[in-house]
Structure formats: C-alpha cells, structure tokens
Design a protein around this motif. Structure first.
Motif, PDB file in Angstrom:
ATOM      1  N   LYS A 380      48.207  35.718  41.628  1.00 56.07           N
ATOM      2  CA  LYS A 380      47.192  34.682  41.494  1.00 56.07           C
ATOM      3  C   LYS A 380      47.412  33.650  42.599  1.00 56.07           C
ATOM      4  O   LYS A 380      48.543  33.311  42.908  1.00 56.07           O
ATOM      5  N   GLN A 381      46.319  33.156  43.171  1.00 55.86           N
ATOM      6  CA  GLN A 381      46.467  32.218  44.281  1.00 55.86           C
ATOM      7  C   GLN A 381      45.252  31.312  44.392  1.00 55.86           C
ATOM      8  O   GLN A 381      44.126  31.706  44.078  1.00 55.86           O
ATOM      9  N   THR A 382      45.512  30.058  44.821  1.00 57.49           N
ATOM     10  CA  THR A 382      44.421  29.144  45.161  1.00 57.49           C
ATOM     11  C   THR A 382      44.208  29.190  46.667  1.00 57.49           C
ATOM     12  O   THR A 382      45.157  29.325  47.435  1.00 57.49           O
ATOM     13  N   ILE A 383      42.960  29.052  47.074  1.00 57.92           N
ATOM     14  CA  ILE A 383      42.621  29.035  48.497  1.00 57.92           C
ATOM     15  C   ILE A 383      41.705  27.848  48.758  1.00 57.92           C
ATOM     16  O   ILE A 383      40.601  27.768  48.213  1.00 57.92           O
ATOM     17  N   TYR A 384      42.171  26.925  49.610  1.00 53.57           N
ATOM     18  CA  TYR A 384      41.340  25.795  50.030  1.00 53.57           C
ATOM     19  C   TYR A 384      40.879  26.005  51.471  1.00 53.57           C
ATOM     20  O   TYR A 384      39.696  26.061  51.750  1.00 53.57           O
ATOM     21  N   ARG A 385      41.825  26.125  52.375  1.00 53.77           N
ATOM     22  CA  ARG A 385      41.506  26.494  53.763  1.00 53.77           C
ATOM     23  C   ARG A 385      42.412  27.654  54.148  1.00 53.77           C
ATOM     24  O   ARG A 385      43.626  27.581  53.964  1.00 53.77           O
ATOM     25  N   THR A 386      41.821  28.702  54.725  1.00 57.02           N
ATOM     26  CA  THR A 386      42.638  29.829  55.142  1.00 57.02           C
ATOM     27  C   THR A 386      42.211  30.414  56.482  1.00 57.02           C
ATOM     28  O   THR A 386      42.924  31.215  57.057  1.00 57.02           O
ATOM     29  N   MET A 393      45.563  36.691  53.375  1.00 53.61           N
ATOM     30  CA  MET A 393      44.371  37.134  52.649  1.00 53.61           C
ATOM     31  C   MET A 393      44.226  38.653  52.723  1.00 53.61           C
ATOM     32  O   MET A 393      43.801  39.292  51.754  1.00 53.61           O
ATOM     33  N   ASP A 394      44.595  39.223  53.866  1.00 53.87           N
ATOM     34  CA  ASP A 394      44.568  40.686  53.970  1.00 53.87           C
ATOM     35  C   ASP A 394      45.503  41.316  52.940  1.00 53.87           C
ATOM     36  O   ASP A 394      45.198  42.372  52.367  1.00 53.87           O
ATOM     37  N   ALA A 395      46.650  40.655  52.696  1.00 53.39           N
ATOM     38  CA  ALA A 395      47.598  41.173  51.707  1.00 53.39           C
ATOM     39  C   ALA A 395      47.005  41.118  50.305  1.00 53.39           C
ATOM     40  O   ALA A 395      47.211  42.038  49.495  1.00 53.39           O
ATOM     41  N   LEU A 396      46.260  40.064  49.994  1.00 58.73           N
ATOM     42  CA  LEU A 396      45.605  39.982  48.685  1.00 58.73           C
ATOM     43  C   LEU A 396      44.562  41.086  48.527  1.00 58.73           C
ATOM     44  O   LEU A 396      44.427  41.678  47.446  1.00 58.73           O
ATOM     45  N   VAL A 397      43.825  41.351  49.586  1.00 63.19           N
ATOM     46  CA  VAL A 397      42.840  42.437  49.548  1.00 63.19           C
ATOM     47  C   VAL A 397      43.542  43.768  49.299  1.00 63.19           C
ATOM     48  O   VAL A 397      43.118  44.578  48.462  1.00 63.19           O
ATOM     49  N   MET A 398      44.652  43.984  50.020  1.00 64.96           N
ATOM     50  CA  MET A 398      45.404  45.232  49.853  1.00 64.96           C
ATOM     51  C   MET A 398      45.921  45.370  48.420  1.00 64.96           C
ATOM     52  O   MET A 398      45.859  46.449  47.816  1.00 64.96           O
ATOM     53  N   ALA A 399      46.423  44.260  47.855  1.00 58.96           N
ATOM     54  CA  ALA A 399      46.933  44.305  46.482  1.00 58.96           C
ATOM     55  C   ALA A 399      45.829  44.685  45.500  1.00 58.96           C
ATOM     56  O   ALA A 399      46.043  45.487  44.581  1.00 58.96           O
ATOM     57  N   ALA A 400      44.641  44.108  45.701  1.00 57.74           N
ATOM     58  CA  ALA A 400      43.520  44.432  44.811  1.00 57.74           C
ATOM     59  C   ALA A 400      43.115  45.891  44.953  1.00 57.74           C
ATOM     60  O   ALA A 400      42.819  46.574  43.958  1.00 57.74           O
ATOM     61  N   VAL A 408      41.928  35.065  42.496  1.00 56.85           N
ATOM     62  CA  VAL A 408      41.931  34.081  43.580  1.00 56.85           C
ATOM     63  C   VAL A 408      40.943  32.972  43.240  1.00 56.85           C
ATOM     64  O   VAL A 408      39.769  33.237  42.969  1.00 56.85           O
ATOM     65  N   VAL A 409      41.453  31.747  43.236  1.00 60.44           N
ATOM     66  CA  VAL A 409      40.607  30.571  43.022  1.00 60.44           C
ATOM     67  C   VAL A 409      40.215  30.054  44.404  1.00 60.44           C
ATOM     68  O   VAL A 409      41.026  29.450  45.105  1.00 60.44           O
ATOM     69  N   LEU A 428      37.116  39.862  48.893  1.00 58.52           N
ATOM     70  CA  LEU A 428      38.046  40.030  47.779  1.00 58.52           C
ATOM     71  C   LEU A 428      37.353  40.696  46.590  1.00 58.52           C
ATOM     72  O   LEU A 428      37.931  41.587  45.940  1.00 58.52           O
ATOM     73  N   GLU A 429      36.132  40.278  46.309  1.00 56.28           N
ATOM     74  CA  GLU A 429      35.403  40.880  45.189  1.00 56.28           C
ATOM     75  C   GLU A 429      35.126  42.361  45.440  1.00 56.28           C
ATOM     76  O   GLU A 429      35.232  43.179  44.520  1.00 56.28           O
ATOM     77  N   ARG A 430      34.795  42.697  46.682  1.00 53.69           N
ATOM     78  CA  ARG A 430      34.551  44.114  47.003  1.00 53.69           C
ATOM     79  C   ARG A 430      35.819  44.949  46.815  1.00 53.69           C
ATOM     80  O   ARG A 430      35.746  46.148  46.513  1.00 53.69           O
ATOM     81  N   ALA A 431      36.986  44.307  47.011  1.00 54.45           N
ATOM     82  CA  ALA A 431      38.255  45.020  46.855  1.00 54.45           C
ATOM     83  C   ALA A 431      38.681  45.127  45.397  1.00 54.45           C
ATOM     84  O   ALA A 431      39.662  45.818  45.089  1.00 54.45           O
ATOM     85  N   GLY A 432      37.979  44.413  44.515  1.00 51.96           N
ATOM     86  CA  GLY A 432      38.308  44.485  43.101  1.00 51.96           C
ATOM     87  C   GLY A 432      39.032  43.277  42.555  1.00 51.96           C
ATOM     88  O   GLY A 432      39.470  43.284  41.394  1.00 51.96           O
ATOM     89  N   ALA A 433      39.184  42.234  43.347  1.00 50.32           N
ATOM     90  CA  ALA A 433      39.844  41.022  42.877  1.00 50.32           C
ATOM     91  C   ALA A 433      38.906  40.209  41.996  1.00 50.32           C
ATOM     92  O   ALA A 433      37.682  40.289  42.129  1.00 50.32           O
ATOM     93  N   GLN A 434      39.495  39.424  41.112  1.00 49.89           N
ATOM     94  CA  GLN A 434      38.730  38.469  40.312  1.00 49.89           C
ATOM     95  C   GLN A 434      38.674  37.158  41.088  1.00 49.89           C
ATOM     96  O   GLN A 434      39.708  36.547  41.355  1.00 49.89           O
ATOM     97  N   VAL A 435      37.493  36.739  41.469  1.00 45.27           N
ATOM     98  CA  VAL A 435      37.326  35.516  42.261  1.00 45.27           C
ATOM     99  C   VAL A 435      36.601  34.483  41.417  1.00 45.27           C
ATOM    100  O   VAL A 435      35.541  34.764  40.844  1.00 45.27           O
ATOM    101  N   VAL A 436      37.186  33.306  41.318  1.00 42.87           N
ATOM    102  CA  VAL A 436      36.540  32.185  40.638  1.00 42.87           C
ATOM    103  C   VAL A 436      36.517  31.005  41.591  1.00 42.87           C
ATOM    104  O   VAL A 436      37.275  30.956  42.562  1.00 42.87           O
ATOM    105  N   TYR A 437      35.650  30.069  41.311  1.00 38.86           N
ATOM    106  CA  TYR A 437      35.446  28.951  42.230  1.00 38.86           C
ATOM    107  C   TYR A 437      35.929  27.629  41.652  1.00 38.86           C
ATOM    108  O   TYR A 437      35.415  26.564  41.956  1.00 38.86           O
TER     109      TYR A 437
END
Length: 702
Positions: A380-386, A393-400, A408-409, A428-437
């Motif tokens: 689980k991770q928060t993202i403000y500026r990346t 972020m590529d690693a999060l995509v790979m994990a998903a 990912v928030v 991230l959503e295309r990779a299967g991650a749960q994305v919330v805002y």
C-alpha cells in the motif's frame, strides 16, 4: 529587499494582527534570498544562472497561484473594486515583485552574461551575430520556424487569439493596408511550442566556444519576412500568466478523475493575472494588450531580456564545464543497506535515510524487493508527486501484475502534477491495482508505504514514512528524511491510516502517529503548551522546528505564549513565515532563520525537549492552516535513540550553526544574511552533510 523596504511595506500592508507578518511579502522575501545566490560572486557561474531561473519559476507560480487566488473571487463574480485591505496587499506585493524582477535582469545582463562571454559562452542576439551566424539563423528560421508560424491579422473575423498560459507570443504593428484594402494594423504571432526556446549554434560558428541564440531572437530578426508588402512599424515579444488553480465542485462531481481531465484542458486559458513585454514595447501596444487581456497595470512587467527567463536553464544544462557548476556529488548508501535482505535488516533496527545526502535507492529497493518477494502479499502506498518516469511506480505495476494486493492512494489534485498522477492511476488500474483518490476535499499529502509479508505463518508489517515525495528527481535535490521500519506499533498505525483513506471510516486513536486533520494540530499545540508548562515550573523548556512555511495563527500564538513562559525556541523556516521573532514581551525567546543553499530545504522536523525525553517527530506537514486542517498529513516519532540523535544533529543542530547559507529574520520582517568573520570559519550545513554522508568532490570551487 532590505529592512527599509519591509518597514515601509509593513506600514501599508494590512495584517490580521500587528504581531503577524504579511504572507505575500514573506513569500517574496524568500525569492529575494534565492536571488542573493545568483548575486554571489563566489557561486559557480552557471549555478548563479540556475538560481536566476529558479526565481523566475517561483514568481510564475506566485502569480499563477497566490495572486490568482486573491483575485479569483473578484473575477468569478460581478467585477468590482477589490476590498481596500486586499488591494493594498496586492499593491505592495506588486512593488516588491517589480524590485525583484528589475534586479534579476540587471544581474543577468550586467554580471552573468558578460562573465559567460569571457568564458566564450555566448547568448547572441541579432546585433551580435556575425555574417556566418546570421546566415545559419536565417536558414534555421526558413526551414524550422517559419513553416510553423501562423501570423494572425486582427479584424472582426480574426479576433485576438487566445494565448496559452506562459507561452511566447509577439505583437506586431504594421503600416499600410492589407490585401483587401483595410487598416488592420495589429497582428499576433504565436511561437511554436514544439521548438526549443534556446538553440545551440554549430560549434564551427562559435569561435572556439559555445554559442546560443533564443527562439525569440530568431523570430525577432525575421519577423518582417512574415508580412509581404507591409512594413513592420513596431513589435514586441509578450507573455501572459494565467490563473492555474484547478477547481472542481467536490460536492457535485461523481468521478474526480474524469472531472480533472476536463478541467486540465481549460487550465492554460484561465483568467490573466500578469503581462510581460519587452522593455522597448511601444506604450500604445502595451495598452492594447493590457486592455485585451484585462490585466491590471501594476501587474505589467517590461523586461530587459527574454520574457521567460526560466528557459535559460537550457544553457545551464547544455554546458558541461565542471568549473561552472557545483562540485560533483554522489549520494551515500548506508553501510547497513549492503547487508542483503532488507526485511531481515529492518527486523533488527529501523533504517533512517537523509536525502539527498543519502540515496533514495533503498526506498526504491524496498518496494521493488516487495514486488518480487513471493512472501509479500500486499503493498500500500500514497502518491502525491512522483513524476512521469518512476522506477518505484513501475515496481508497483509489476507487483499488481504478479497478483499481489496493491493499493495506491493517488492525490489527483497535486498542483501541476495532476496529469502525471492521472496517467499513473490509469496504468495501475490496468495492471490490477486498487486505486483510490483519498478523501474528497482533503489533499492526501502524507508520505507512506506499507508492505504486508507472511513470515512463519503470520503477517508482518514493514513501512516507509517520509517527509518528501516519492519523486525520482526531487529526491536528488530536496533535503528530506525517510525511515524504514518494522516497529509493530508504528506499522500497525500506518495500516490504520490506509484503512481510513480507503474506507473513509474515522481512524482509531493512535499512540504514535499524529494524523491531520484529526490529531496533528491538537498534539502539536499540546506539545508546545507542555514545554511552556515545564518552563513555568522552573524546568528547561526547549523547542526546535524545521519546516517550509509557518503561517497558522493558532500555532504562532501558542509559540508566543511559550516564549513568554521562558521556552527557548529556534525555528528554521525555509520560506514564508508570519511569526515576528525577537519582539520584547511577545517573542523575545524566539529566533527564526532560513537556509538557502545548493539543495532545496524540504525537511519537516519537530523537536520538544519534554524533560529528558527529547521527543523528535518527522512530518509531511508544514505549520500552515491547510496542512493542519485541510490535508491528510502524518507526523511520526523517531523512537530509536541513535536515530533520534542523528535527526537532532543532522537535521537541526548543524543548521543552527550555519553561518554562511543562513538568513536571520528580524522583527520588522527583513532578513539578514549571516557572514563569518573569516572564510576559514565558514559553516555550511549542506556541505558538511554532503561530505559526511555522501561523496562530494571538493577539488573544484563551490
């Protein structure tokens, strides 16, 4: 911006109370300190130019965001006169901006460009180019520029074109009549956005050095070629700065991401707040532009050079001479990190990282290792500026993609990073991650990552908490602390924060984390009051805090009370500060300083002596109303005694000893730069940390 200027300003700028400094003037004073870096003859020449560009970028944002926000209510409703207090605030801020900009261009034209010329690095205008250079520029214009230009003659069928925020444009006055016999004397030419603004001439035309010319200069030299059989009487480059704050009706919107996509399309065309023209632009053309774009005269800037000085960063980045840049620096890597398995390492001790002096790579490897580890079940991770490109972020995509539970928030409303964050959210959503805002109406600014790993049949938490963004570029230039930990109490509360952000349930009471907008302000005020109570009881009260801005009135008043009780308070505030230090009977025990150096100071540290406890908190939040009440922010304690001492020494004490990059704030709002009696006695916090924690090549002058 000297003391007299501020004393005069304080007489005319209304404040909520006489014991508070004006926010706008304080913000501009920070830019004056940045400008001082460009004025410093001991600074490497191209770094001086870089600091000039930073001032321009900061002023752009000051108008796009701060000035625009002050003017917005008057623009969005029926236009009428601004309230007297607001009008006075804008007037004095405008005066200070004009002083800054005038000095900025004087430094560029009188110092930096001539000194670069002595090093055979030239920025050539039309008059300075020799015959061969003029021929090359003409060919470049004909083949690369002219085909992309679309001159627009103004008449009822061709009204003034909408120009984009901060784009380069030209206004041209023509004599005679057009092809249809009409007296349309004004034309507008937009510079193509796809072309570089700084053009490097071939080396064989540089007389043994390096030669550049600006796209604006290329167009200037050949603008007459665009108008057949008509004489160009006068012309000028110009740039319009517009309101860039995005707004969505958070009560009505059903899909925040889609609403932002729509809003982003209109951002370049917000209402105008500033007009920049060449200094020789004829008055009647200036009046025409002011009227057409509804810009107030006080926000007109007639400049002696390019209307967008930020573009000169291309010169800085294009010249590789090491003598003209800061000494080479490589961030260090903690020895403990080389031991192998990062999870085994964290089970023994927390790992503290001090960026950019220490590498951000351990954080990337923490997420990347979690993505590869078959025992990791969730990240689980928060993202403000990346940023647009990010290994993390590529690693999060790979994990998903590998089937891990990735949540990912993503903060879609991170100013000027909205588009990048939307793109990452979709990927991230295309990779299967749960994305919330996050929480609608509250920006998620906390810097948190959590890994859930199965070990010996049980789930174990590992976390990263930081003061800065997960951004591959800023981690190299911003000072920040980050902590990797397996502490059960801390990691459990990080997990609770994520549950709060995704479920929107009220968070449980926390023993370690201070969470805004729930407990951070209350705990902060409580800690300040506790130091005051200790001092009143005859014990030693001590507060040291480091942040980017100090503007919240309730916090300032608590600090004033603590000062009155005898608490010794040192504040290291990079930017705007509304607190008046050193006022007898109000703040005589408070000192405020600002550090402006090679790296951008970004760390937030709160130290309270608390008897012999020496409480240390690292945080994502500044002491501003928005951070304490209108954002999701986290302050977290440093519990390990060794690491706590590191934060106090590296993050606070060294900065309090700095006598070279430090500026001290006076009660009148003016800043005075500290200067050692002897250069041998220089103390520069950032250099000390770069030598201690990283690899700094001091063979070249700093």
């Amino acid at each position: 911006m000297n003391a007299k200027h501020f004393q005069d300003a304080l007489k005319t700028i209304p404040t909520d109370a006489a014991d508070m400094l004006n926010r706008e003037l304080s913000q501009l004073a920070f830019n004056r300190r940045v400008l001082a870096q460009a004025e410093d003859p001991d600074m490497p020449l191209l770094e001086r130019l870089r600091f000039l560009c930073i001032v321009s970028s900061n002023l752009d944002e000051f108008f796009e965001v701060r000035v625009a926000s002050l003017m917005a209510p008057n623009r969005l409703e029926t236009p009428n006169r601004l309230p007297a207090a607001l009008d006075a605030a804008l007037e004095q801020a405008s005066v200070e901006c004009h002083r800054l900009v005038a000095r900025q261009y004087a430094v560029l034209n009188d110092e930096i460009l001539p000194q670069l010329g002595k090093r055979r690095i030239r920025l050539l205008n039309g008059k300075e180019r020799n015959e061969a250079q003029r021929a090359w520029v003409k060919h470049y214009f004909e083949t690369e520029v002219r085909p992309l230009l679309t001159p627009i003659g103004l008449d009822p069928a061709h009204p003034l074109p909408q120009v984009m925020n901060k784009s380069l444009n030209f206004i041209v006055e023509l004599s005679g009549r057009d092809a249809f016999g009409r007296d349309n004397a004004i034309a507008i030419v937009k510079a193509p956005r796809v072309l570089p603004r700084v053009i490097r001439l071939p080396d064989e035309l540089a007389d043994g050095g390096i030669a550049f010319c600006l796209l604006s200069s290329v167009i200037h030299s050949h603008i007459a070629d665009l108008f057949n059989e008509r004489e160009v009487v006068a012309y000028s480059q110009f740039r319009v700065t517009r309101n860039s704050d995005l707004w969505v009706d958070e009560e009505e919107v059903k899909n925040l991401r889609q609403a932002l996509v729509t809003e982003l399309m209109s951002r370049p065309f917000g209402f105008a707040v500033r007009l920049e023209v060449s200094k020789n632009c004829p008055p009647h053309l200036v009046e025409f532009l002011l009227n057409q774009y509804s810009v107030e005269r006080r926000h007109l800037f007639a400049v002696d050079g390019p209307v967008n000085m930020v573009r000169l960063l291309e010169v800085v980045n294009n010249v590789k001479d090491p003598e003209l840049h800061f000494p080479a620096f490589l961030p260090g890597l903690p020895r403990r990190f080389t031991d192998g398995d990062i999870f085994a390492l964290l089970r023994k001790n927390d790992l503290l990282l001090h960026h950019p002096f220490e590498s951000f790579q351990p954080v990337v490897e923490f997420i990347r290792g979690a993505a590869r580890d078959p025992n990791v079940l969730a990240i689980k991770q928060t993202i403000y500026r990346t940023g647009m490109n990010s290994d993390l972020m590529d690693a999060l995509v790979m994990a998903a993609q590998q089937g891990k539970e990735v949540t990912v928030v993503v903060e879609l409303m991170a100013r000027f990073d909205e588009e990048a964050n939307i793109n990452w959210a979709e990927r991230l959503e295309r990779a299967g991650a749960q994305v919330v805002y996050g929480v609608v109406g509250l920006k998620t600014h906390a810097k948190l990552a959590l890994v859930l790993r199965r070990e010996n049949g049980e789930l174990r938490y590992y976390a990263h908490l930081g003061t800065g963004n997960y951004h591959p570029t800023t981690t190299k230039f911003y000072t920040d602390f980050g902590m990797l930990t397996a502490h059960p109490g801390l990691t459990a509360e990080v997990h609770e924060v994520f549950n709060h952000l995704t479920s929107l349930n009220k968070p449980r009471k926390m023993d370690y984390l201070w969470l805004a907008p729930f407990s951070l302000h209350k705990n902060l005020i409580g800690a300040i009051h506790h130091e005051a109570a200790m001092a009143k009881a005859g014990k030693r009260g001590r507060i040291i805090a480091k942040m980017n801005a100090l503007l919240d009135e309730s916090v300032i008043r608590a600090l004033y009370e603590a000062s009155g009780a005898g608490v010794k308070i040192d504040l290291i505030v990079r930017g705007a500060c509304a607190l008046r230090p050193g006022v007898p009977g109000l703040s005589e025990n408070i000192r405020v300083r600002s550090i402006v150096g090679r790296f951008l100071e970004h760390t937030r540290i709160f130290y309270f002596r608390n008897g012999e406890q020496h409480d240390v908190y690292l945080a994502s939040a500044d002491w501003m109303n928005r951070n304490l009440f209108r954002r999701i922010e986290v302050a977290f304690p440093v519990l390990d005694r060794v690491l706590k001492k590191r934060v106090i020494v590296e993050g606070l004490n060294i900065y309090l000893k700095d006598n070279t990059d430090a500026w001290e704030l006076g009660a009148d709002g003016s800043y005075r730069r500290r200067k050692p009696r002897d250069k041998q006695l220089q103390v520069r916090a950032q250099r000390i940390l770069a030598e201690k924690l990283g690899s700094l090549n001091l063979d070249k002058p700093a």
